[in-house]
Design a protein around this motif. Structure first.
Motif, PDB file in Angstrom:
ATOM      1  N   PHE A 238       1.013  -1.240   0.071  1.00  0.00           N
ATOM      2  CA  PHE A 238       0.093   0.012  -0.021  1.00  0.00           C
ATOM      3  C   PHE A 238       0.735   1.332  -0.042  1.00  0.00           C
ATOM      4  O   PHE A 238       1.784   1.407   0.643  1.00  0.00           O
ATOM      5  N   ALA A 239       0.410   2.165  -0.717  1.00  0.00           N
ATOM      6  CA  ALA A 239       0.929   3.588  -0.497  1.00  0.00           C
ATOM      7  C   ALA A 239       0.506   4.202   0.760  1.00  0.00           C
ATOM      8  O   ALA A 239      -0.300   3.965   1.300  1.00  0.00           O
ATOM      9  N   ASN A 240       1.585   4.968   1.059  1.00  0.00           N
ATOM     10  CA  ASN A 240       1.341   5.631   2.420  1.00  0.00           C
ATOM     11  C   ASN A 240       0.533   6.922   2.381  1.00  0.00           C
ATOM     12  O   ASN A 240      -0.242   7.319   3.248  1.00  0.00           O
ATOM     13  N   SER A 241       0.467   7.722   1.183  1.00  0.00           N
ATOM     14  CA  SER A 241      -0.375   8.623   1.219  1.00  0.00           C
ATOM     15  C   SER A 241      -0.766   9.050  -0.366  1.00  0.00           C
ATOM     16  O   SER A 241      -0.608   8.198  -1.104  1.00  0.00           O
ATOM     17  N   PHE A 242      -0.900  10.513  -0.812  1.00  0.00           N
ATOM     18  CA  PHE A 242      -1.393  10.820  -1.927  1.00  0.00           C
ATOM     19  C   PHE A 242      -0.605  11.738  -2.744  1.00  0.00           C
ATOM     20  O   PHE A 242      -0.871  12.154  -3.925  1.00  0.00           O
TER      21      PHE A 242
ATOM     22  N   LEU B 201       7.761   9.878  -1.056  1.00  0.00           N
ATOM     23  CA  LEU B 201       9.362   9.785  -1.298  1.00  0.00           C
ATOM     24  C   LEU B 201       9.942   9.478   0.346  1.00  0.00           C
ATOM     25  O   LEU B 201      10.968   8.501   0.444  1.00  0.00           O
ATOM     26  N   VAL B 202       9.620  10.160   1.157  1.00  0.00           N
ATOM     27  CA  VAL B 202       9.989  10.060   2.607  1.00  0.00           C
ATOM     28  C   VAL B 202       9.564   8.588   3.221  1.00  0.00           C
ATOM     29  O   VAL B 202      10.395   8.016   3.676  1.00  0.00           O
ATOM     30  N   SER B 203       8.452   8.207   2.795  1.00  0.00           N
ATOM     31  CA  SER B 203       8.083   6.803   3.152  1.00  0.00           C
ATOM     32  C   SER B 203       8.906   5.712   2.876  1.00  0.00           C
ATOM     33  O   SER B 203       9.457   4.825   3.179  1.00  0.00           O
TER      34      SER B 203
ATOM     35  N   SER C 249       3.281  -1.386   4.084  1.00  0.00           N
ATOM     36  CA  SER C 249       3.143  -0.068   3.297  1.00  0.00           C
ATOM     37  C   SER C 249       4.747   0.356   3.037  1.00  0.00           C
ATOM     38  O   SER C 249       5.676  -0.181   2.968  1.00  0.00           O
ATOM     39  N   GLN C 250       4.641   1.389   2.192  1.00  0.00           N
ATOM     40  CA  GLN C 250       5.880   2.049   1.631  1.00  0.00           C
ATOM     41  C   GLN C 250       6.870   2.034   2.539  1.00  0.00           C
ATOM     42  O   GLN C 250       8.046   1.864   2.201  1.00  0.00           O
ATOM     43  N   HIS C 251       6.560   2.337   3.857  1.00  0.00           N
ATOM     44  CA  HIS C 251       7.594   2.752   4.889  1.00  0.00           C
ATOM     45  C   HIS C 251       8.225   1.362   5.343  1.00  0.00           C
ATOM     46  O   HIS C 251       9.245   1.247   6.219  1.00  0.00           O
ATOM     47  N   ASP C 252       7.693   0.415   4.892  1.00  0.00           N
ATOM     48  CA  ASP C 252       8.250  -1.152   5.274  1.00  0.00           C
ATOM     49  C   ASP C 252       9.205  -1.569   4.493  1.00  0.00           C
ATOM     50  O   ASP C 252       9.654  -2.771   4.540  1.00  0.00           O
ATOM     51  N   LEU C 253       9.314  -0.864   3.038  1.00  0.00           N
ATOM     52  CA  LEU C 253      10.405  -1.262   2.260  1.00  0.00           C
ATOM     53  C   LEU C 253      11.574  -1.148   2.898  1.00  0.00           C
ATOM     54  O   LEU C 253      12.796  -2.015   2.348  1.00  0.00           O
ATOM     55  N   ALA C 254      12.105  -0.228   3.913  1.00  0.00           N
ATOM     56  CA  ALA C 254      13.293  -0.154   4.319  1.00  0.00           C
ATOM     57  C   ALA C 254      13.800  -1.276   4.936  1.00  0.00           C
ATOM     58  O   ALA C 254      14.997  -1.883   5.046  1.00  0.00           O
TER      59      ALA C 254
ATOM     60  N   PHE D 227       0.827  -5.437   8.684  1.00  0.00           N
ATOM     61  CA  PHE D 227      -0.247  -4.425   8.206  1.00  0.00           C
ATOM     62  C   PHE D 227       0.114  -3.196   7.525  1.00  0.00           C
ATOM     63  O   PHE D 227       1.459  -2.889   7.148  1.00  0.00           O
ATOM     64  N   ALA D 228      -0.810  -2.707   6.848  1.00  0.00           N
ATOM     65  CA  ALA D 228      -0.619  -1.313   6.238  1.00  0.00           C
ATOM     66  C   ALA D 228      -1.107  -0.319   6.834  1.00  0.00           C
ATOM     67  O   ALA D 228      -2.181  -0.483   7.261  1.00  0.00           O
ATOM     68  N   PHE D 229      -0.451   0.974   6.694  1.00  0.00           N
ATOM     69  CA  PHE D 229      -0.972   2.223   7.182  1.00  0.00           C
ATOM     70  C   PHE D 229      -0.717   3.432   6.188  1.00  0.00           C
ATOM     71  O   PHE D 229       0.152   3.226   5.508  1.00  0.00           O
ATOM     72  N   PHE D 230      -1.804   4.056   5.993  1.00  0.00           N
ATOM     73  CA  PHE D 230      -1.714   5.024   5.050  1.00  0.00           C
ATOM     74  C   PHE D 230      -2.503   6.232   5.831  1.00  0.00           C
ATOM     75  O   PHE D 230      -3.166   5.970   6.782  1.00  0.00           O
TER      76      PHE D 230
END
Length: 628
Positions: free
Chosen positions: A328-332, A338-340, A539-544, A572-575
């Motif tokens: 999932f994307a973190n935002s819109f 990018l920061v995520s 979510s995107q921030h889990d890629l790191a 889980f995913a958070f956005f």
């Protein structure tokens, strides 16, 4: 005295009627460009105007305060200067109301939330990029409509209160002290609607929320009030989203984090195979290329249930690599995404941390972690790297080289967003081929931009201009990977394909739909062992944490990032979008509207499971921002 009272009352009523009138105008204009209000019964339109009154009454009070004070001064002097000041004030306020109304109406079909400081932040960091999504006719139409409403608003204000300001000798008050006191009391009454009554709570946007349909709540929201509230709270991180006691939030949050992110981790050997975490790569130090795809989503890939014949290269590549199916994307927006992606840091509902260089310099980053392991870090983007403080963030994140629009010939800057995608990929390939560095592992990020409004690309395969723009960028990715395969370092190369967010397709998709945030994540390259599908939620921030875990590197400090391949990590995913957040896992998909103070979406086998989890997560996120 009666004439002076009439000035205050008429001014207040005119402002109020203007704001009430704007609501059906907003809905009518939105119907023309977006189907969200199609089929809404007339009774709901009336409810929008009725329930929107609290904000309209409040803002009318704010705007009437200056004319009321000028009326008080008129007790002591009937100088023509007062009328000139009043006229200038009405000119300025009329322009402000017209501009904000037109801007809000124009942006809502694209963003799905009411006006806040976001577009102004984008404009002041890079006006050209902020306007790149608009064609000349949109700009001309916006200016003409603004001028039309400006003249209309000022005409009505000039017709009544400004005309009443022409005092005659008979209007002189015999006892100015009593007159002053009476008019000051009348002015003071304006603070009742301004504050929203006599209750403990003060006026806020959530006061007008009345419907389970977010679009109707948005229609009821006064855009100028929304903007003012956004300006007032832009830095109040420590006071935002206080859902529960800190002790309760901390305990819930501790159950949602990866233990390796908050405690020291011993670096693993070259092989990361274990009984629990699968090893996806054939080497622990591959060259890494992140391709950040502007606005892509699952809806463009047939492999993920979307359109066929659009992202044909992504569909093909997903079959030979590792495809994450519940990502999932973190935002819109790009600055949040990018920061995520690059720092493993979740997006925020009411701000973008990229606005604050003093805070972004303290964020962890994949580039920083990889540089400690001997990597060289480079960033390629065909647009303005100073847009939304991007350059400041990238430098703080550890990128040694940043290539942007100014590094290309003027003849190549043909797109409204700068350089077309195929030229940016060509530049990266050229640099890779001419690289004379010793066998230093490379971390390279390339950010695309062509699949963005206004969808003007040097490519024609599909009739729909939006889908054609995505097909163009997809073709650029396919050509890039094809060329990479012929480079000597392909066997030790990992390519990560990840969108920044879902954007322009499907058209008009609501912020309050879970599927809006589903995006693909694909690992391909010679360093990938073979095809695989990962169904864990993230979510995107889990890629790191996931990437660093595969490289055998510690992700200590990436407090919010979780290893999607580790079964011991929570999945889980958070956005987040303006004043709303979502938490999705295999048991519950929840979207919570913070203004309405209720769940807009609550689906799955365990409804409500993620409500307190999401609240605690968001509360601890804002605690973390305030402490950076």
């Amino acid at each position: 005295m009666t004439r002076r009272f009439a000035i205050i009352v008429s001014t207040y009523l005119i402002f109020l009627l203007i704001f009430v009138f704007q609501k059906p105008m907003f809905m009518l204009a939105t119907v023309l460009s977006w189907t969200i209000y199609d089929g809404v019964p007339f009774s709901e339109w009336l409810k929008v105007m009725w329930h929107g009154l609290p904000l309209d009454l409040s803002l009318a009070g704010y705007l009437t305060a200056v004319p009321a004070l000028l009326t008080v001064v008129s007790v002591w002097t009937q100088s023509r200067a007062l009328r000139k000041i009043m006229s200038c004030y009405f000119v300025a306020v009329s322009l402000l109301m017209a501009f904000v109304f037109v801007l809000d109406t124009a942006l809502y079909p694209y963003w799905g939330f009411k006006l806040d400081t976001t577009p102004f932040y984008y404009f002041f960091t890079s006006p050209a990029d902020a306007l790149a999504s608009l064609n000349k006719w949109m700009i001309i139409s916006g200016c003409l409509l603004t001028a039309l409403f400006w003249e209309l608003y000022y005409y009505v204000l000039r017709l009544v209160p400004l005309r009443l300001m022409r005092f005659r000798p008979v209007d002189r008050i015999l006892n100015p002290i009593i007159g002053t006191v009476v008019l000051l009391l009348a002015t003071g009454l304006l603070f009742i609607p301004i504050r929203g009554g006599f209750t403990v709570s003060t006026m806020n946007v959530g006061k007008v929320y009345f419907s389970p349909n977010p679009a109707l709540n948005h229609a009821a929201t006064n855009p100028l009030f929304s903007l003012m509230e956004s300006l007032a709270r832009r830095n109040d991180f420590v006071d935002r989203y206080r859902f529960m006691d800190d002790e309760d939030a901390s305990w819930i949050f501790s159950q949602m984090t990866d233990p390796s992110a908050t405690g020291s981790t011993v670096e693993k050997s070259d092989s990361v195979e274990s009984d629990t975490v699968p090893s996806l790569f054939t080497t622990s130090r591959p060259d890494i290329v992140f391709v950040i795809l502007e606005s892509f989503s699952n809806h463009l890939m047939s492999e993920l249930g979307g359109e066929s014949g659009v992202a044909v290269n992504l569909d093909s590549l997903s079959k030979e690599g590792v495809l994450f199916t519940n990502f999932f994307a973190n935002s819109f927006r790009t600055d949040r995404g990018l920061v995520s992606i690059l720092s493993g840091y979740p997006a925020q509902p009411t701000t973008s941390i990229m606005k604050y260089p003093r805070k972004t310099q303290n964020l962890p980053s994949i580039a920083g972690a990889l540089k400690k392991a001997g990597y060289d870090a480079r960033y390629y983007y065909g647009g303005d790297a100073d847009f939304t403080n991007m350059r400041s963030y990238l430098v703080s994140a550890g990128f040694d080289t940043i290539v942007s629009d100014v590094d290309f010939p003027v003849k190549d800057r043909l797109s409204k967003w700068g350089v077309h995608d195929h030229l940016v990929f060509d530049r990266l390939l050229s640099d890779m081929k001419s690289d004379t560095l010793p066998r230093t592992p490379r971390y390279t990020v390339i950010q695309t931009s062509s699949s963005h409004e206004p969808f003007e690309v040097p490519y024609k395969r599909l009739e729909n201009p939006r889908l054609n723009a995505f097909a163009y960028t997809d073709s650029c990715v396919g050509a890039f990977v094809h060329e990479l395969r012929h480079l000597p370092r392909w066997d030790s190369t990992l390519v990560v394909l990840v969108p920044d967010h879902l954007g322009a397709y499907p058209e008009g998709i609501s912020n309050f739909v879970v599927e809006r945030y589903r995006i693909p994540l694909i690992f391909i390259g010679g360093a990938v062992r073979g095809p695989a599908r990962v169904d864990a939620y993230g979510s995107q921030h889990d890629l790191a944490a996931t990437l660093l875990g595969q490289l055998g590197l510690s992700h200590f400090g990436f407090r919010f990032s979780k290893d999607m391949l580790d079964p011991q990590s929570p999945h889980f995913a958070f956005f987040a979008v303006p004043d709303a957040f979502g938490v999705v896992d295999e048991e519950n998909a929840l979207i919570y509207d913070c203004q309405a103070e209720g769940a807009v979406v609550d689906q799955g086998s365990r409804p409500g499971k993620n409500l307190d989890r999401g609240k605690a997560y968001l509360q601890k996120l804002y605690d973390d921002i305030s402490n950076r």
